[in-house]
Scaffold this motif. Structure first.
Motif, PDB file in Angstrom:
ATOM      1  N   UNK A  26      47.091 -80.173  46.057  1.00  0.00           N
ATOM      2  CA  UNK A  26      48.430 -80.612  46.447  1.00  0.00           C
ATOM      3  C   UNK A  26      49.303 -80.860  45.218  1.00  0.00           C
ATOM      4  N   UNK A  27      48.751 -81.466  44.197  1.00  0.00           N
ATOM      5  CA  UNK A  27      49.519 -81.765  42.992  1.00  0.00           C
ATOM      6  C   UNK A  27      49.915 -80.498  42.246  1.00  0.00           C
ATOM      7  N   UNK A  28      49.020 -79.523  42.170  1.00  0.00           N
ATOM      8  CA  UNK A  28      49.253 -78.303  41.398  1.00  0.00           C
ATOM      9  C   UNK A  28      49.631 -77.109  42.276  1.00  0.00           C
ATOM     10  N   UNK A  29      50.323 -77.347  43.372  1.00  0.00           N
ATOM     11  CA  UNK A  29      50.879 -76.303  44.241  1.00  0.00           C
ATOM     12  C   UNK A  29      49.833 -75.299  44.728  1.00  0.00           C
ATOM     13  N   UNK A  30      48.679 -75.777  45.106  1.00  0.00           N
ATOM     14  CA  UNK A  30      47.636 -74.911  45.637  1.00  0.00           C
ATOM     15  C   UNK A  30      46.679 -74.398  44.587  1.00  0.00           C
ATOM     16  N   UNK A  31      46.963 -74.631  43.335  1.00  0.00           N
ATOM     17  CA  UNK A  31      46.086 -74.209  42.253  1.00  0.00           C
ATOM     18  C   UNK A  31      45.222 -75.392  41.827  1.00  0.00           C
ATOM     19  N   UNK A  62      50.536 -63.963  28.306  1.00  0.00           N
ATOM     20  CA  UNK A  62      51.301 -63.090  29.212  1.00  0.00           C
ATOM     21  C   UNK A  62      50.525 -62.769  30.490  1.00  0.00           C
ATOM     22  N   UNK A  63      51.244 -62.230  31.453  1.00  0.00           N
ATOM     23  CA  UNK A  63      50.678 -61.766  32.730  1.00  0.00           C
ATOM     24  C   UNK A  63      50.048 -62.874  33.560  1.00  0.00           C
ATOM     25  N   UNK A  64      50.636 -64.064  33.500  1.00  0.00           N
ATOM     26  CA  UNK A  64      50.193 -65.163  34.345  1.00  0.00           C
ATOM     27  C   UNK A  64      51.295 -65.447  35.352  1.00  0.00           C
ATOM     28  N   UNK A  65      51.195 -66.526  36.094  1.00  0.00           N
ATOM     29  CA  UNK A  65      52.171 -66.788  37.151  1.00  0.00           C
ATOM     30  C   UNK A  65      52.844 -68.145  36.959  1.00  0.00           C
ATOM     31  N   UNK A  66      54.135 -68.178  37.242  1.00  0.00           N
ATOM     32  CA  UNK A  66      54.934 -69.386  37.170  1.00  0.00           C
ATOM     33  C   UNK A  66      55.143 -69.892  38.589  1.00  0.00           C
ATOM     34  N   UNK A  67      54.728 -71.126  38.851  1.00  0.00           N
ATOM     35  CA  UNK A  67      54.909 -71.734  40.167  1.00  0.00           C
ATOM     36  C   UNK A  67      56.020 -72.763  40.078  1.00  0.00           C
ATOM     37  N   UNK A  68      57.014 -72.639  40.950  1.00  0.00           N
ATOM     38  CA  UNK A  68      58.170 -73.526  40.942  1.00  0.00           C
ATOM     39  C   UNK A  68      58.200 -74.338  42.219  1.00  0.00           C
ATOM     40  N   UNK A  69      58.575 -75.599  42.103  1.00  0.00           N
ATOM     41  CA  UNK A  69      58.650 -76.497  43.250  1.00  0.00           C
ATOM     42  C   UNK A  69      59.889 -76.145  44.078  1.00  0.00           C
ATOM     43  N   UNK A  70      59.692 -75.773  45.330  1.00  0.00           N
ATOM     44  CA  UNK A  70      60.778 -75.386  46.210  1.00  0.00           C
ATOM     45  C   UNK A  70      61.647 -76.537  46.658  1.00  0.00           C
ATOM     46  N   UNK A  71      61.259 -77.764  46.380  1.00  0.00           N
ATOM     47  CA  UNK A  71      62.056 -78.930  46.749  1.00  0.00           C
ATOM     48  C   UNK A  71      63.194 -79.171  45.759  1.00  0.00           C
ATOM     49  N   UNK A  72      63.136 -78.508  44.608  1.00  0.00           N
ATOM     50  CA  UNK A  72      64.174 -78.636  43.587  1.00  0.00           C
ATOM     51  C   UNK A  72      65.289 -77.647  43.919  1.00  0.00           C
ATOM     52  N   UNK A  93      57.948 -69.480  44.356  1.00  0.00           N
ATOM     53  CA  UNK A  93      58.532 -70.758  44.735  1.00  0.00           C
ATOM     54  C   UNK A  93      57.678 -71.340  45.850  1.00  0.00           C
ATOM     55  N   UNK A  94      57.119 -72.506  45.607  1.00  0.00           N
ATOM     56  CA  UNK A  94      56.205 -73.146  46.542  1.00  0.00           C
ATOM     57  C   UNK A  94      56.950 -74.272  47.253  1.00  0.00           C
ATOM     58  N   UNK A  95      56.965 -74.228  48.570  1.00  0.00           N
ATOM     59  CA  UNK A  95      57.677 -75.275  49.317  1.00  0.00           C
ATOM     60  C   UNK A  95      56.828 -75.823  50.455  1.00  0.00           C
ATOM     61  N   UNK A  96      55.522 -75.878  50.236  1.00  0.00           N
ATOM     62  CA  UNK A  96      54.639 -76.413  51.268  1.00  0.00           C
ATOM     63  C   UNK A  96      54.563 -77.935  51.172  1.00  0.00           C
ATOM     64  N   UNK A  97      53.681 -78.512  51.940  1.00  0.00           N
ATOM     65  CA  UNK A  97      53.530 -79.966  51.979  1.00  0.00           C
ATOM     66  C   UNK A  97      53.126 -80.545  50.627  1.00  0.00           C
ATOM     67  N   UNK A  98      52.308 -79.824  49.881  1.00  0.00           N
ATOM     68  CA  UNK A  98      51.885 -80.290  48.563  1.00  0.00           C
ATOM     69  C   UNK A  98      53.044 -80.375  47.585  1.00  0.00           C
ATOM     70  N   UNK A  99      53.951 -79.422  47.651  1.00  0.00           N
ATOM     71  CA  UNK A  99      55.115 -79.423  46.758  1.00  0.00           C
ATOM     72  C   UNK A  99      56.046 -80.582  47.072  1.00  0.00           C
ATOM     73  N   UNK A 100      56.105 -80.985  48.314  1.00  0.00           N
ATOM     74  CA  UNK A 100      56.961 -82.109  48.692  1.00  0.00           C
ATOM     75  C   UNK A 100      56.480 -83.407  48.065  1.00  0.00           C
ATOM     76  N   UNK A 101      55.173 -83.560  47.937  1.00  0.00           N
ATOM     77  CA  UNK A 101      54.608 -84.803  47.411  1.00  0.00           C
ATOM     78  C   UNK A 101      54.303 -84.754  45.916  1.00  0.00           C
TER      79      UNK A 101
END
Length: 146
Positions: A26-31, A62-72, A93-101
């Motif tokens: 939840x803290x790390x957007x599913x990761x 390089x070639x990794x992924x950037x996860x952004x909080x969809x609540x911003x 852009x992650x906007x699930x329940x984990x990103x909210x908290x």
């Protein structure tokens, strides 16, 4: 023994597969923490002070992924999206329940475990804050005798 297998099968059918480390996910957007190269809180993301630090990290790994909080707000995320596109870095852009908290606003992650010791951007890339000149106040002794 058969009753336990049946119960596990029913629980899996009703609730789905068990999640490993749900608080961490939840803290790390599913990761997971072990996959994180760099993380920014929402306040650090809003300030745009660490944009160059993120660019360095993307160029280092390089070639990794950037996860952004969809609540911003998207206006605040746009410099980071632009940076990821300029450096051929995928983003999500992650906007699930984990990103909210989550207190985090941005995470740069790998698909495999990297086990970085320091992932907080403020610790990994400390900013050179302008130091205020402290005026030396003359002591009473100096005022009287000099």
């Amino acid at each position: 023994m058969a009753d336990r297998d049946t119960q596990d099968y029913l629980s899996k059918g009703i609730y789905g597969n068990k999640k490993t480390n749900p608080d961490e996910r939840n803290k790390y957007f599913g990761s997971l923490r072990e996959r994180v190269y760099l993380s920014m809180t929402i306040e650090q993301l809003i300030s745009n002070d660490y944009l160059e630090s993120l660019k360095k990290e993307i160029q280092l790994h390089p070639n990794q992924q950037l996860l952004l909080n969809g609540q911003v707000d998207m206006n605040l995320l746009s410099p980071y999206i632009k940076l990821s596109q300029e450096n051929d870095c995928s983003f999500r852009i992650v906007s699930d329940e984990g990103a909210q908290r989550s207190p985090l606003g941005l995470i740069y992650v790998s698909t495999d475990a990297v086990n970085e010791k320091i992932v907080d951007v403020a610790v990994k890339y400390p900013q050179n804050a302008p130091q205020k000149e402290v005026e030396e106040k003359a002591s009473l002794f100096k005022k009287l005798f000099f």
